[in-house]
Every structure is written in C-alpha cells, then in structure tokens.
Design a protein around this motif. Structure first.
Motif, PDB file in Angstrom:
ATOM      1  N   GLY A 122       0.837  -1.145  -0.042  1.00 59.83           N
ATOM      2  CA  GLY A 122      -0.164  -0.074  -0.143  1.00 59.83           C
ATOM      3  C   GLY A 122       0.736   1.232  -0.167  1.00 59.83           C
ATOM      4  N   LEU A 123       2.060   1.206   0.798  1.00 62.72           N
ATOM      5  CA  LEU A 123       2.659   2.271   0.762  1.00 62.72           C
ATOM      6  C   LEU A 123       3.345   2.724  -0.880  1.00 62.72           C
ATOM      7  CD1 LEU A 123       4.516   4.240   2.467  1.00 62.72           C
ATOM      8  CD2 LEU A 123       6.440   2.542   2.469  1.00 62.72           C
ATOM      9  N   ALA A 124       3.891   1.709  -1.671  1.00 67.07           N
ATOM     10  CA  ALA A 124       3.970   1.817  -2.747  1.00 67.07           C
ATOM     11  C   ALA A 124       3.112   2.118  -3.683  1.00 67.07           C
ATOM     12  CB  ALA A 124       4.730   0.452  -3.298  1.00 67.07           C
ATOM     13  N   GLU A 125       2.161   1.632  -3.525  1.00 73.23           N
ATOM     14  CA  GLU A 125       0.653   1.985  -4.316  1.00 73.23           C
ATOM     15  C   GLU A 125       0.464   3.736  -4.159  1.00 73.23           C
ATOM     16  OE1 GLU A 125      -0.858   1.079  -6.978  1.00 73.23           O
ATOM     17  OE2 GLU A 125      -0.621  -0.913  -6.981  1.00 73.23           O
ATOM     18  N   GLY A 126       0.501   4.012  -2.953  1.00 71.96           N
ATOM     19  CA  GLY A 126      -0.013   5.287  -2.533  1.00 71.96           C
ATOM     20  C   GLY A 126       1.115   6.335  -3.016  1.00 71.96           C
ATOM     21  N   VAL A 286     -10.269   2.921  -8.205  1.00 68.90           N
ATOM     22  CA  VAL A 286      -9.317   2.297  -9.124  1.00 68.90           C
ATOM     23  C   VAL A 286      -8.747   1.244  -8.885  1.00 68.90           C
ATOM     24  CG1 VAL A 286      -9.205   4.795  -9.434  1.00 68.90           C
ATOM     25  CG2 VAL A 286      -7.719   3.794  -7.976  1.00 68.90           C
ATOM     26  N   PRO A 287      -8.338   0.480 -10.206  1.00 69.73           N
ATOM     27  CA  PRO A 287      -7.346  -0.689  -9.766  1.00 69.73           C
ATOM     28  C   PRO A 287      -5.897  -0.341  -9.522  1.00 69.73           C
ATOM     29  CG  PRO A 287      -7.586  -0.040 -12.424  1.00 69.73           C
ATOM     30  CD  PRO A 287      -8.414   0.873 -11.579  1.00 69.73           C
ATOM     31  N   ALA A 288      -5.348  -1.378  -8.643  1.00 68.55           N
ATOM     32  CA  ALA A 288      -3.947  -0.968  -8.482  1.00 68.55           C
ATOM     33  C   ALA A 288      -3.031  -0.923  -9.658  1.00 68.55           C
ATOM     34  CB  ALA A 288      -3.463  -2.313  -7.669  1.00 68.55           C
ATOM     35  N   ALA A 289      -1.902  -0.226  -9.500  1.00 65.25           N
ATOM     36  CA  ALA A 289      -1.118   0.182 -10.606  1.00 65.25           C
ATOM     37  C   ALA A 289       0.181  -0.905 -10.674  1.00 65.25           C
ATOM     38  CB  ALA A 289      -0.654   1.492 -10.604  1.00 65.25           C
ATOM     39  N   LEU A 290       0.644  -1.333  -9.572  1.00 59.71           N
ATOM     40  CA  LEU A 290       1.940  -1.865  -9.456  1.00 59.71           C
ATOM     41  C   LEU A 290       2.102  -3.504  -9.630  1.00 59.71           C
ATOM     42  CD1 LEU A 290       3.561   0.269  -6.728  1.00 59.71           C
ATOM     43  CD2 LEU A 290       3.689   0.664  -9.270  1.00 59.71           C
ATOM     44  N   GLY A 291       0.913  -4.257  -9.493  1.00 59.29           N
ATOM     45  CA  GLY A 291       0.786  -5.559  -9.638  1.00 59.29           C
ATOM     46  C   GLY A 291       1.568  -6.275  -8.583  1.00 59.29           C
ATOM     47  N   ASP A 292       2.082  -7.187  -8.738  1.00 58.81           N
ATOM     48  CA  ASP A 292       2.736  -8.016  -7.765  1.00 58.81           C
ATOM     49  C   ASP A 292       4.075  -7.410  -7.221  1.00 58.81           C
ATOM     50  OD1 ASP A 292       4.533  -8.949  -9.718  1.00 58.81           O
ATOM     51  OD2 ASP A 292       4.382 -11.038  -9.377  1.00 58.81           O
ATOM     52  N   THR A 293       4.791  -6.314  -7.836  1.00 57.84           N
ATOM     53  CA  THR A 293       6.179  -5.790  -7.821  1.00 57.84           C
ATOM     54  C   THR A 293       5.835  -4.688  -6.474  1.00 57.84           C
ATOM     55  OG1 THR A 293       5.764  -3.763  -9.075  1.00 57.84           O
ATOM     56  CG2 THR A 293       6.707  -5.943  -9.899  1.00 57.84           C
ATOM     57  N   ALA A 294       4.492  -4.518  -5.755  1.00 58.46           N
ATOM     58  CA  ALA A 294       4.123  -3.445  -5.022  1.00 58.46           C
ATOM     59  C   ALA A 294       5.026  -3.709  -3.866  1.00 58.46           C
ATOM     60  CB  ALA A 294       2.562  -3.360  -4.789  1.00 58.46           C
ATOM     61  N   GLY A 295       4.979  -4.859  -3.076  1.00 56.43           N
ATOM     62  CA  GLY A 295       5.418  -5.067  -2.036  1.00 56.43           C
ATOM     63  C   GLY A 295       6.832  -5.105  -1.977  1.00 56.43           C
ATOM     64  N   LEU A 297       8.755  -2.985  -4.201  1.00 56.88           N
ATOM     65  CA  LEU A 297       8.910  -1.512  -4.210  1.00 56.88           C
ATOM     66  C   LEU A 297       8.670  -0.875  -2.758  1.00 56.88           C
ATOM     67  CD1 LEU A 297       7.195  -0.985  -7.638  1.00 56.88           C
ATOM     68  CD2 LEU A 297       9.391  -0.613  -6.902  1.00 56.88           C
ATOM     69  N   GLY A 298       7.545  -1.212  -2.036  1.00 61.33           N
ATOM     70  CA  GLY A 298       7.641  -0.779  -0.900  1.00 61.33           C
ATOM     71  C   GLY A 298       8.575  -0.989   0.106  1.00 61.33           C
ATOM     72  N   ALA A 299       8.987  -2.198   0.122  1.00 55.37           N
ATOM     73  CA  ALA A 299      10.137  -2.604   0.883  1.00 55.37           C
ATOM     74  C   ALA A 299      11.387  -1.619   0.781  1.00 55.37           C
ATOM     75  CB  ALA A 299      10.380  -3.953   0.889  1.00 55.37           C
ATOM     76  N   GLY A 300      11.591  -1.334  -0.406  1.00 56.33           N
ATOM     77  CA  GLY A 300      12.608  -0.312  -0.947  1.00 56.33           C
ATOM     78  C   GLY A 300      12.343   1.089  -0.312  1.00 56.33           C
TER      79      GLY A 300
END
Length: 313
Positions: A122-126, A286-295, A297-300
């Motif tokens: 969620g952090l990455a999507e936001g 809206v649909p999420a934009a980052l797919g299975d990379t969100a987690g 990217l968020g960890a980064g």
C-alpha cells in the motif's frame, strides 16, 4: 565506475520471494526471485531469506561499487514493525521471529526496516502507484484473503497494535461462513479470490474451477457465474462502504488476483458501492497500478525512509 548508493528490498510471500536493489530515485537496479523453501520448515525459510539477502548485498558490491546502505523486508501475517518481529505467519509457521535483528546481523549491521506485506504494498501504491495523487486512500488487495492498507499523507497507518486496515475481517454476513479468525461471515470468506473460486467450483460442478474461470464465464453470459460473481461483489461493496464510513478515503485502490478481471469487477463494484452510500462521499475506485511488484517496491521505500530518519553520529 562511480559507486551507486542503493538499498535491498525483499518481499516475502507464502511460497516465493521477490527482491530488488533499489536506487535513491526508485530505479530497480537488479531484480531476483526465489522460493521460500517452506516445505523444509520455518527455520529453513528464515535461513533462505538471510542467504538471499546476503547474495543481494554481494551483487550490489560487485555491480554497483558498494554494499547496500539499508534493507527493507515485507512479510505476511502479524508484524511488530516497531520492534522488528514477525509475530505470527501461519503459512510460514512463524512465531516471534526477530527478523530485523537477524537480517541486520547477516548484512553487517546495516539498518533494516520490517513491514507487513499488504501495508508495504500500500505504501508503494500510495506514493508511486494508483494513489499517488491522493492524500488519503485505502488499498485493498483481493487474493487468498483480504487485507487493507490505510494511507494518510504519504504514510501507512498501522494502528496502535499493528492491526489497522484488516478489512477482510469485517463481518458483512452475520452467521455466514466460518473464518479462520474465529468469526462467521467475514468479508474475506465471501469476496476474496479464494472465496469466489470455492463458490464457482460448487456452482459449476468443476472442482478445479477458480475465480478467473468464473470471471470468464461471466463475460460469456453464464447466468450461474453471474450469480456467484454478483454475490461476491455485493459482499465486497458492503465491506467497502463500512470502510468509507469510517475512513472517508479519497481513493479506493483495489488490487490482487480478483482485480485482474478488470471492468468485469470494477463496473458492477462501482455501481454497488454507489447504490449503498447515503451521506458518505463516494471515493474514486481504481485498480492497483503496480501488480505483484508493489510489496518489493514498498520494501525499498521503507529502507530509504529509514535512512532519511537516521540521526548522524
């Protein structure tokens, strides 16, 4: 070659891990995946994560001229991010794993940030995904279960005890199906991808049928599939309206496997939510934009945030 400052990002799932080396501007310098090895037991999973992180550190040294400055790791289950513990994860067999301390020790003492997988996604999507224009949002991935991440002004609200956003355990059908949490009629027992799969397998008579098959059948005009699908959409809308009432988000971001159905999901869902709101302001759905990379990217992002808040010695 001029050294490139970077961090390690790890997203640990039930069966696999996604990892990256991430530059300060968010560029993915290197990506890798690996199985968790959970069939060998919980201790083996921890060791696999530590070994994977050490390999990523070595890769960073070799390719970018220096070791990672920090690491971020997203894990499933109950997480005590403040104290660095993976408290409980049923699918990995974990209880009270001091993940932050173990990772930092394996990586030579660098700072490590620990996060809950959905809140980290969620952090990455936001920040860089579907919610980047929203000051307040709710991220809801519809997968094996349903969880949520509450976004406020660029950060994720974890709650007083780390449980904020667990929308999947809102009871939307009292006396309904039993949930693993001990309640009956929870949202995730009715509207998750696994719930739709179960319902469609029963309705179609095909034990191998899943939610994706149900969506395709809806698109082809199958009346039984439409009934299963709309029952799930109705339950989901009830849960989301409860969340809207409590949180008043500007944007609702829907992700996970069920969202891959696209407008087969979003068109009836937007209608169902709009029909249910009264005084509440309707958010953008809206649909999420980052797919299975969100987690990952968020960890980064967690790792870079940690470096930004460190006080120089």
């Amino acid at each position: 070659m001029k050294p490139v400052k970077h961090v390690i990002a790890l997203d640990v799932g039930g069966t696999g891990m996604k990892a990256a080396l991430v530059a300060a501007d968010g560029t993915l310098l290197h990506e890798a995946r690996r199985a968790t090895g959970r069939e060998r037991g919980p201790d083996a999973v921890v060791e696999t994560i530590l070994d994977f992180a050490a390999e990523l550190r070595d890769t960073g040294r070799e390719r970018f001229g220096q070791a990672a400055s920090a690491a971020g790791v997203a894990v499933p289950g109950i997480v005590d991010a403040e104290n660095g513990f993976a408290v409980y994860a049923a699918n990995l067999g974990w209880r009270d794993v001091p993940m932050r301390r173990l990772l930092s020790a394996r990586l030579g003492g660098i700072p490590v940030a620990l996060g809950h997988d959905v809140r980290t996604g969620g952090l990455a999507e936001g920040r860089i995904g579907a919610g980047r224009e929203a000051d307040r949002f709710l991220f809801v991935p519809l997968g094996t279960g349903i969880a949520g991440a509450i976004g406020i002004a660029g950060r994720i609200e974890a709650g007083a005890h780390g449980y904020a956003g667990e929308i999947g355990h809102i009871v939307v059908r009292p006396g309904g199906p039993a949930c693993g949490c001990g309640q009956y009629g929870c949202l995730e027992t009715l509207a998750s991808a696994s719930a739709v799969s179960r319902a469609w397998a029963a309705a179609s008579g095909d034990p191998e049928a899943d939610a994706a098959d149900c969506a395709k059948a809806v698109e082809s005009g199958d009346a039984r599939a439409r009934e299963v699908w709309l029952a799930a959409v109705g339950a989901l809308a009830d849960g989301l309206v409860t969340a809207i009432t409590l949180l008043d988000p500007r944007t609702l971001i829907i992700g996970g496997g069920l969202a891959e159905a696209g407008e087969t999901l979003f068109t009836p869902l937007r209608t169902a939510v709009e029909e249910r709101v009264t005084f509440q302001r309707l958010p953008h759905i809206v649909p999420a934009a980052l797919g299975d990379t969100a987690g990952c990217l968020g960890a980064g992002l967690l790792a870079w945030d940690l470096l930004a808040t460190e006080v120089p010695a």
